[in-house]
Design an enzyme around this catalytic site. Structure first.
Site, PDB file in Angstrom:
ATOM      1  N   ASP A 214       0.833  -1.197   0.000  1.00 25.15           N
ATOM      2  CA  ASP A 214       0.000   0.000   0.000  1.00 25.15           C
ATOM      3  C   ASP A 214       0.873   1.256   0.000  1.00 25.15           C
ATOM      4  O   ASP A 214       1.875   1.334   0.706  1.00 25.15           O
ATOM      5  CB  ASP A 214      -0.896  -0.018   1.246  1.00 25.15           C
ATOM      6  CG  ASP A 214      -1.882   1.116   1.290  1.00 25.15           C
ATOM      7  OD1 ASP A 214      -2.772   1.157   0.425  1.00 25.15           O
ATOM      8  OD2 ASP A 214      -1.765   1.961   2.196  1.00 25.15           O
ATOM      9  N   GLU A 274      14.644 -14.649  -0.725  1.00 26.54           N
ATOM     10  CA  GLU A 274      14.912 -15.828   0.104  1.00 26.54           C
ATOM     11  C   GLU A 274      13.782 -16.852  -0.022  1.00 26.54           C
ATOM     12  O   GLU A 274      13.949 -18.009   0.401  1.00 26.54           O
ATOM     13  CB  GLU A 274      15.062 -15.424   1.573  1.00 26.54           C
ATOM     14  CG  GLU A 274      16.255 -14.539   1.876  1.00 26.54           C
ATOM     15  CD  GLU A 274      16.305 -14.157   3.344  1.00 26.54           C
ATOM     16  OE1 GLU A 274      15.779 -14.943   4.175  1.00 26.54           O
ATOM     17  OE2 GLU A 274      16.842 -13.082   3.672  1.00 26.54           O
TER      18      GLU A 274
END
Length: 553
Positions: A214, A274
């Site tokens: 956002d 990751e």
């Protein structure tokens, strides 16, 4: 649900770690999707029960708007705990079950992270406001007043008035780009960035496949707190805020869009890397520099994967010329970037109403959206062709609409509950009184009604999404620069040996089209596409022509 089970489910979906490039994402506004408890408010169990409907559309992922703990002053975009579910929506166990079910159905799960600000009820802010020298005193943006007691600069809030709120505890102002109950975090403080990355990791470990970020360009403010310059009247654009809002009178050079933002996004991307297959789409809230920022934030492999573009969320009619201009600007400002397009969402009037679309025009826009270069977000109920609902003032919930009524009626009209059943007075959404009224005009467009009608818009959405999924050139391919000739928009999409020619008549009358070659195999007949193989064809009003280029010519 065991976290490792969730991770294994996610791994099963990770065959294409580049899935987001050209992916179709279905946005869920949880308060209004499905209520399982009878309290009139949608929840996580309700979402889980309706996932088969979403999977039937053929989309790649869902994006769930905020469900974190919150006082709900801005309906979840004011977070008081980043690592827990608000009891209104359920529990972490409910969320884990949702993720598992989504993964079983082949759907990835993206959640809405609101990192630019918190609620004033967040423990971080409660501590920060106690004094000027506590452990979190610099976690939010505080400033002394000017000598005359007024705010430190001229920055304005999107929700109206100054972006600064006086706090008597510290005898300082704090920054809030939105509601006064949504203080802005201070990204110049390293500990803030670390805490937000820890919260992000928390959800990745629970099997989340990505994030919608956002107000991504609001994260960092100008450390010198310089005044924003005035914006000339002719340059004002009300995509982000209604025209009655003085926020549009400023060029927001210093209150957002700061270069230091890239340093945080680099850390954020490293964390996502990751978890192979995870992705992020950043919401760029800027009417003047949106595509410039998109180009910066999606360049290379260091920042976010894609940015949520506002160009097709504006109120201005979406003409062939306008679309060609947007892509020309995009190719100029973000030649290596990746956009995520949407016509509707929880913040703007539904596009059926906004552009006053006929049923035929709506179908054409749907088909075209699935052919554009970039990823796609569709908003709940869009597949049903729901128009903007009329919500009377006494039923309004949105503080934005209450503040600017009646010139701007707020966002409740696009947030009314999803309609599942045509026979239920609440559309199958809830057994209780819905938090916003169900529009009577929506009931005849319900899912059950359209499932029973072979030529309903719902089935058109499925076919249009299938067209995109079946042709890699439409998902991941390059494009020629879209051109507009009268009401006809045309371009090619190419990936490897596959090339598709796409043309769309965005007008109310028939128009002639000269094809680039006769070596075209028309497709998309089930989407109303023209099937002629002549070099000179005529497209009916609101008709597409999509064809595969015969590489053997």
């Amino acid at each position: 649900m065991n976290v490792m089970t969730s991770l294994n489910s996610a791994h099963a979906l990770a065959g294409d770690t580049d899935w987001w490039r050209g992916g179709v994402i279905y946005q869920i506004y949880p308060r209004s999707f499905q209520d399982s408890s009878g309290n009139g408010i949608g929840d996580l169990k309700g979402i889980t029960s309706r996932l088969p409907h979403i999977a039937s559309l053929g989309v790649d992922a869902i994006w769930i708007s905020p469900f974190f703990k919150s006082p709900m002053k801005d309906f979840g975009y004011d977070v008081s705990d980043y690592c827990d579910v608000d009891p209104m929506f359920g529990t972490l166990t409910d969320f884990d079950a949702l993720v598992a079910r989504a993964h079983d159905l082949g759907l990835r799960v993206m959640i809405d992270l609101v990192l630019s600000h918190t609620s004033d009820q967040h423990d971080w802010f409660k501590e920060s406001r106690k004094s000027r020298d506590n452990s979190k005193s610099d976690w939010f943006v505080w400033s002394d007043p000017k000598p005359d007691g007024t705010p430190p600069n001229n920055w304005l809030s999107i929700f109206g008035g100054s972006a600064w709120q006086w706090d008597p505890r510290r005898e300082q102002y704090f920054l809030h780009n939105f509601l006064t109950s949504q203080p802005d975090l201070n990204f110049h403080t390293p500990a803030v960035q670390s805490a937000l990355l820890d919260a992000t990791r928390f959800w990745l470990m629970r099997g989340v496949d990505g994030f919608r970020l956002d107000t991504i360009n609001f994260y960092t403010h100008d450390a010198q707190l310089r005044d924003n310059p005035a914006l000339p009247a002719e340059a004002r654009n009300a995509t982000i805020a209604p025209s009655v809002n003085p926020y549009n009178h400023q060029e927001h050079l210093y209150s957002k869009n700061q270069p230091e933002n890239l340093d945080f996004l680099r850390k954020f991307r490293a964390l996502l890397d990751e978890f192979p297959g995870s992705a992020a789409v950043g919401e760029v809230g800027d009417a003047q520099y949106g595509l410039d920022i998109l180009g910066q934030y999606t360049q290379g492999d260091d920042y976010v994967h894609m940015c949520y573009a506002f160009e097709f969320l504006a109120s201005a009619p979406l003409t062939a010329t306008r679309i060609a201009e947007v892509f020309r600007h995009l190719d100029e400002k973000a030649p290596d970037g990746w956009a995520c397009w949407a016509f509707s969402n929880h913040d703007v009037m539904r596009h059926v109403t906004r552009w006053d679309l006929t049923p035929k025009a709506l179908r054409l826009f749907t088909t075209m959206l699935m052919c554009l270069r970039g990823s796609v977000c569709i908003y709940q109920g869009e597949e049903l062709g729901l128009p903007e609902a009329e919500v009377p003032f006494e039923a309004l919930q949105d503080p934005y609409g209450i503040e600017f009524w009646p010139e701007f009626k707020g966002r409740d009209g696009c947030r009314t509950p999803m309609v599942w059943e045509k026979s239920n007075q609440n559309g199958g959404f809830s057994q209780g009184l819905p938090w916003l009224p169900v529009s009577a005009d929506h009931l005849h467009n319900s899912v059950s009604a359209q499932e029973e009608t072979p030529d309903a818009l719902l089935h058109h959405y499925r076919r249009a999404i299938a067209l995109r999924q079946d042709h890699i050139a439409l998902r991941k391919g390059a494009h020629s620069a879209p051109t507009a000739t009268g009401n006809i928009l045309q371009f090619t999409r190419s990936y490897g040996e596959q090339t598709l020619f796409c043309a769309f008549n965005l007008g109310d009358s028939a128009a002639d089209l000269t094809l680039p070659t006769s070596a075209l195999q028309p497709i998309a007949a089930d989407l109303g596409g023209a099937q002629s193989t002549s070099r000179q064809i005529t497209l009916d009003a609101w008709q597409p022509f999509i064809a595969i280029l015969d590489q053997g010519e």
